[in-house]
Write a protein that holds these residues in place. Structure first.
Motif: not given
Length: 343
Positions: A120-124, A285-289, A293-294
């Protein structure tokens, strides 16, 4: 929809978390919240318990704890219990402003990765300072979940970012760029050269080439892809430059005499507009894509506005079914070649 909230995470928890949750609850009539944390601390802060449920927990994961060890040992912590609620299907999403590493670990090991996603990638979402596009924002990943990334990871980040930009930011055919040390096609180390060629071959992507760190905020791309180490370093350098400029401007006004102060008064609306544009609280916030689930992380110093905006962000993610679309895409074998890369 139900959102599991770590009410104890963050520098100003639980007060700010509860205030932000109540604001979002009043704004969105279709959300219920499950608040995980110390009930004795949470309960007195709630003004209206409509659509709020408290689940008492007896442990907390502090900001300085080693993430994986903490989620394994502290099973009754607010972070672990909130993530577990998502895994069990009693909540649709998980929100916290707590220990970043622990949230990432809970997301990966408890909520779980989407089949086909390697990492997963941390997404801002970062602001765009280009005239006419203020408030637009662009998707930036991986901003720190993985210190090292492989070629296929960065290709997957591009597709994850595309889904997010299209569904959450409402950008048709998002422009995807690769963060590199030059704009030319042959720039970078071998990894970045290989990733460039892979992205160029992706038919589903509107790949526009390399982007340099100095151009990140200038609106040249809607999705910027990078390995986590490089992206995080570039992000912190950009944040530091912004803080330095604000400090210099403030010093110039305070110590520049009467003309500087009069100039400030005349330009005060402009400064307020810039401050509004650069306010991180407005971008969620930063999403762990790449998870099932979100899972969304707000900054530890998040204020009420940031908490409310982050919940608005989660609301959009659930309504647009961005996770479902991601699952369908990565679950389709026709999108994956025999080397594990995306066609």
């Amino acid at each position: 929809m139900k959102i599991a909230v770590d009410a104890m995470g963050g520098d100003n928890a639980p007060q700010v978390i509860i205030n932000g949750v109540e604001n979002a609850r009043d704004q969105f009539k279709d959300i219920e919240f499950i608040l995980f944390g110390n009930e004795e601390q949470i309960s007195p802060l709630i003004k209206d318990n409509s659509r709020l449920t408290i689940v008492n927990t007896t442990e907390e994961i502090s900001m300085g704890e080693e993430p994986v060890r903490a989620i394994r040992r502290k099973k009754d912590s607010s972070i672990v219990r909130a993530a577990q609620a998502v895994k069990e299907g009693t909540a649709d999403a998980f929100f916290s402003a707590g220990n970043t590493g622990a949230i990432l670990a809970a997301g990966i090991f408890i909520v779980g990765r989407i089949k086909g996603i390697d990492r997963p990638g941390l997404t801002s979402v970062l602001p765009v300072a280009q005239p006419g596009k203020q408030g637009h924002g662009f998707v930036y990943l991986d901003s720190g979940a993985n210190a090292e990334s492989k070629e296929k990871n960065m290709v997957q980040f591009a597709h994850l970012g595309r889904f997010y930009a299209k569904n959450v930011l409402k950008i048709d055919n998002p422009r995807v760029a690769l963060l590199n040390n030059g704009a030319e096609e042959d720039k970078g180390d071998q990894l970045h050269k290989d990733v460039y060629q892979d992205l160029k071959e992706q038919q589903q992507l509107n790949f526009v080439g390399n982007i340099e760190a100095g151009d990140l905020l200038h609106g040249k791309a809607d999705v910027v892809v990078s390995d986590g180490w490089t992206a995080n370093a570039a992000l912190k350098a950009t944040e530091g430059s912004v803080r330095m400029m604000l400090t210099l401007i403030k010093d110039g006004i305070l110590n520049g005499g009467l003309r500087a102060k009069l100039g400030y008064l005349l330009l005060k609306p402009v400064f307020h507009k810039i401050g509004h544009l650069m306010n991180p609280s407005l971008y969620g916030g930063a999403v762990l894509l790449g998870l099932k689930a979100p899972v969304v992380k707000a900054h530890g110093s998040a204020d009420v506005t940031a908490v409310t905006k982050t919940i608005e962000q989660i609301h959009t993610m659930i309504n647009t079914k961005v996770i479902d679309q991601t699952v369908d895409f990565f679950g389709n074998e026709e999108n994956i070649d025999n080397k594990g890369k995306l066609d």
